[in-house]
Design an enzyme around this catalytic site. Structure first.
Site, PDB file in Angstrom:
ATOM      1  N   SER A 112       0.785  -1.238   0.000  1.00  9.80           N
ATOM      2  CA  SER A 112       0.000   0.000   0.000  1.00  9.80           C
ATOM      3  C   SER A 112       0.814   1.284   0.000  1.00  9.80           C
ATOM      4  O   SER A 112       0.231   2.372  -0.044  1.00  9.80           O
ATOM      5  CB  SER A 112      -0.952   0.011   1.206  1.00  9.80           C
ATOM      6  OG  SER A 112      -2.042  -0.850   0.981  1.00  9.80           O
ATOM      7  N   LYS A 139       0.027   3.823  -2.610  1.00  6.50           N
ATOM      8  CA  LYS A 139      -0.981   4.874  -2.486  1.00  6.50           C
ATOM      9  C   LYS A 139      -0.379   6.272  -2.353  1.00  6.50           C
ATOM     10  O   LYS A 139      -1.109   7.264  -2.439  1.00  6.50           O
ATOM     11  CB  LYS A 139      -1.904   4.555  -1.314  1.00  6.50           C
ATOM     12  CG  LYS A 139      -2.791   3.352  -1.612  1.00  6.50           C
ATOM     13  CD  LYS A 139      -3.430   2.762  -0.372  1.00  6.50           C
ATOM     14  CE  LYS A 139      -4.233   1.511  -0.767  1.00  6.50           C
ATOM     15  NZ  LYS A 139      -4.524   0.636   0.375  1.00  6.50           N
ATOM     16  N   SER A 176      -5.946   3.406   4.616  1.00  3.46           N
ATOM     17  CA  SER A 176      -5.367   2.621   3.527  1.00  3.46           C
ATOM     18  C   SER A 176      -6.445   1.894   2.731  1.00  3.46           C
ATOM     19  O   SER A 176      -6.275   0.743   2.321  1.00  3.46           O
ATOM     20  CB  SER A 176      -4.341   1.609   4.073  1.00  3.46           C
ATOM     21  OG  SER A 176      -3.467   1.178   3.062  1.00  3.46           O
TER      22      SER A 176
END
Length: 358
Positions: A63, A66, A118
């Site tokens: 993640s 992101k 997230s």
């Protein structure tokens, strides 16, 4: 003469790059901290490397993807832009902000769900809502990566779930984080401990905000294949670093240790101040001297005990008239005998030609 100047400038720039490279090798060797990460880097705000370990090895990044998702979304939206959540954006596996089909959220609400919780669904909602499709959004992510010089980075999706070809490196992620933190909108969201959206509370997964002195942002990530991934930014007394660890089972502690050692040994020193003043004798002028000053401040990341050497290139005298803003010379700063930076000197006042004898 012009060709010679170009050659000299190229030599200075090459020496600056080479010096940064040597500094990184030396700094990594001098670090006493042992960390468990497979890849890691500590990078100063000017892009210079303070510590690295397998920093150019491509890896899954989970993640932390992101960071780029947020940057592309911010550049394509305004904070209050409404975005309708489509059905295909909901129910994405992994972490979520639990969006429902048809609900309308602002761009910044989705960014908060993206960076704090997230949310993989938030990543999809931003992608489809801003670019029409995940494919178009990911293409823009890769275009932005190329523009930032992230040479070992490729995105396949906006959320970071494992996918063949989806990869980056510790060094590329550090460069990306430096860019993200220059964006006020991003910096404000990533520093939030928590937020409430439509009576739902979201807590920032980045525990360093409370555990590490000076931490002002970051992004976590995890998949079984990628391991624990963490990108963070820390600032103390005006000095800023970013730290990246990939596949690190002890990432919280490793970031704290790496930052403590970096701040103990390095500083963002004001090497040249724009407030400095130089006086150059004037021939045939209304005044005897022409004042000059650096056109800007110059800061360098250096070891706290390190001494800098200065070369001031100034003429012995100038003929009037002198115009404010014209080039008067330059200051070159040396580290270990190598050029580390330079600043142009400019005249700060006009000096007219003397009328005596006319």
């Amino acid at each position: 003469m012009r060709k010679r100047r170009k050659i000299m400038l190229a030599a200075i720039l090459c020496s600056m790059v080479y010096n940064i490279f040597l500094d990184c090798i030396s700094a990594s060797a001098d670090y006493g901290t042992e960390i468990s990460a497979a890849s890691a880097i500590v990078m100063a705000a000017d892009g210079s490397c303070i510590y690295e370990k397998n920093a150019d090895e491509p890896r899954l990044i989970a993640s932390t993807t992101k960071l780029m998702t947020a940057l592309v979304a911010i550049e394509a939206s305004k904070p209050d832009d409404p975005i309708e959540v489509r059905a295909e954006c909901c129910g994405i596996e992994g972490t979520s902000m639990y969006l429902s089909p048809g609900e309308i959220r602002t761009a910044d609400e989705l960014l908060e769900g993206l960076l704090l919780a997230s949310g993989n669904d938030a990543a999809e909602a931003l992608s489809v809502g801003l670019y029409g499709s995940e494919e178009a959004f990911v293409a823009q992510m890769n275009k932005k990566a190329a523009a930032l010089g992230l040479e070992h980075t490729a995105f396949i999706n906006p959320h970071g779930l494992d996918a063949e070809g989806h990869r980056s490196t510790a060094r590329d992620l550090a460069k990306l984080m430096l860019c993200c933190m220059q964006n006020e909108r991003f910096a404000g969201i990533t520093a939030m401990r928590q937020c409430v959206i439509d009576n739902k509370s979201y807590v920032n997964h980045n525990k360093l905000l409370d555990r590490c002195e000076g931490c002002i942002g970051g992004k976590t990530g995890y998949t079984r294949a990628a391991g624990r991934c963490l990108v963070s930014c820390c600032e103390r007394e005006g000095t800023r670093f970013v730290c990246v660890t990939l596949n690190d089972p002890d990432d919280w502690n490793d970031h704290c240790k790496l930052y403590d050692e970096a701040f103990a040994a390095w500083e963002n020193r004001l090497a040249v101040s724009a407030a400095e003043c130089f006086e150059i004798p004037v021939t045939a002028g209304e005044g005897p001297v022409a004042p000059a000053a650096p056109e800007r401040d110059l800061r360098l990341f250096v070891r706290k005990e390190e001494e800098l050497v200065y070369i001031h290139e100034l003429p012995r005298f100038v003929y009037a008239p002198v115009r404010a803003g014209d080039c008067a010379g330059r200051v070159i700063v040396l580290r270990g005998g190598e050029a580390a930076g330079e600043v142009k000197l400019v005249f700060t006042e006009d000096v007219s030609r003397s009328k005596k004898g006319e």
